[in-house]
Scaffold this active site. Structure first.
Site, PDB file in Angstrom:
ATOM      1  N   CYS A  11       0.853  -1.196   0.000  1.00  0.00           N
ATOM      2  CA  CYS A  11       0.000   0.000   0.000  1.00  0.00           C
ATOM      3  C   CYS A  11       0.887   1.243   0.000  1.00  0.00           C
ATOM      4  CB  CYS A  11      -0.901   0.037   1.228  1.00  0.00           C
ATOM      5  SG  CYS A  11      -1.778   1.611   1.393  1.00  0.00           S
ATOM      6  N   ILE A  12       0.729   2.067  -1.007  1.00  0.00           N
ATOM      7  CA  ILE A  12       1.637   3.197  -1.182  1.00  0.00           C
ATOM      8  C   ILE A  12       1.464   4.245  -0.077  1.00  0.00           C
ATOM      9  CG2 ILE A  12       0.072   4.364  -2.834  1.00  0.00           C
ATOM     10  CD1 ILE A  12       2.674   5.302  -4.261  1.00  0.00           C
TER      11      ILE A  12
END
Lengths: 130, 134
Positions: free
Chosen positions: A78-79
């Protein structure tokens, strides 16, 4: 069966990452397909390329990379959760004016849409949390 | 999947159904779980998925108005909660037991919600293809 794993625990802080990796191996050994491991929350630390545990302990980060190389399991991070915690690839490092990067392929920074998609695509999405 | 059974009223015998159910069971402050759960719901809705939200236990506090930033400097989730309707997320439920325990009332809540009992909670969980816990 098609499986996906959601990992929320940092490596070595709790059993979550160890268990997730053993489960991943067991799923594949059982003849099932493991599409992707999604690293979210503190689980993003599993993508740190600078991880250097003592030699007599399992190297969890390398373990994920081996899983990708041997079985093509996607490693999605997840960025938003990663950037908050100082984990970024070269592209993000340049974008944020940082000198180095801490995530490298085959881990890929991606969005939560990928997690929703994984959950709906797979027969089972199994969460490992601290 | 009972994809045809979409009902927002708790008294209806058919529980709300959809693609994703996000369960919030942690309080609004002290961790990032509420924010992350809401992010998850918004992203899924933005991708055209039908999303429901269920607040349980301490998670019910998220609906209580008048909360500012928490001790960790985390933004309140009210602005995000207010956005749910814009994303067509209108299946909002609270578990009756959790609500009662905290002394909360529907009239106190920031958003229109349905109060559901234990039996309905079970039905709601099975009527969604994917369930995520926060």
């Amino acid at each position: 069966m098609r499986y996906g794993i959601l990992l929320l625990g940092a490596p070595y802080s709790s059993q979550a990452a160890h268990s997730a990796q053993r489960f991943a191996r067991a799923v594949i050994a059982g003849g099932h397909q493991l599409d992707s491991v999604f690293f979210y929350h503190d689980g993003v630390y599993n993508a740190s390329r600078l991880s250097a545990p003592p030699l007599d302990e399992p190297h969890l980060v390398d373990g994920w990379i081996e899983l990708h190389r041997e079985h093509g399991v996607q490693l999605d991070v997840c960025i938003a959760a990663a950037l908050r915690r100082g984990l970024m690839d070269q592209e993000q490092a340049e974008r944020h004016g940082k000198q180095g990067c801490s995530v490298e392929p085959p881990f890929q920074l991606t969005g939560l849409g990928q997690l929703v998609d994984l959950g709906l695509r797979c027969d089972r999405l199994v969460t490992f949390a601290p | 999947m009972n994809s045809d059974h979409i009902n927002g009223v708790s008294s209806d015998p058919l529980p709300p159904a959809g693609d994703l159910l996000v369960i919030i069971s942690h309080g609004p402050h002290g961790s990032s779980l509420l924010r992350e759960g809401l992010d998850m719901a918004l992203v899924a809705a933005a991708f055209g998925r039908r999303v429901s939200l269920l607040f349980m236990g301490q998670g019910c506090w998220a609906l209580h108005p008048g909360q500012g930033a928490g001790a960790l400097g985390q933004k309140g989730a009210h602005a995000t909660l207010a956005m749910l309707e814009m994303y067509d997320i209108d299946q909002l439920m609270v578990e009756a037991a959790g609500f009662e325990q905290l002394g909360l009332e529907v009239a106190d809540c920031q958003l229109p919600i349905s109060v559901v009992d234990n039996v309905t909670v079970q039905a709601v969980v099975t009527s969604h293809q994917l369930v995520m816990n926060f």
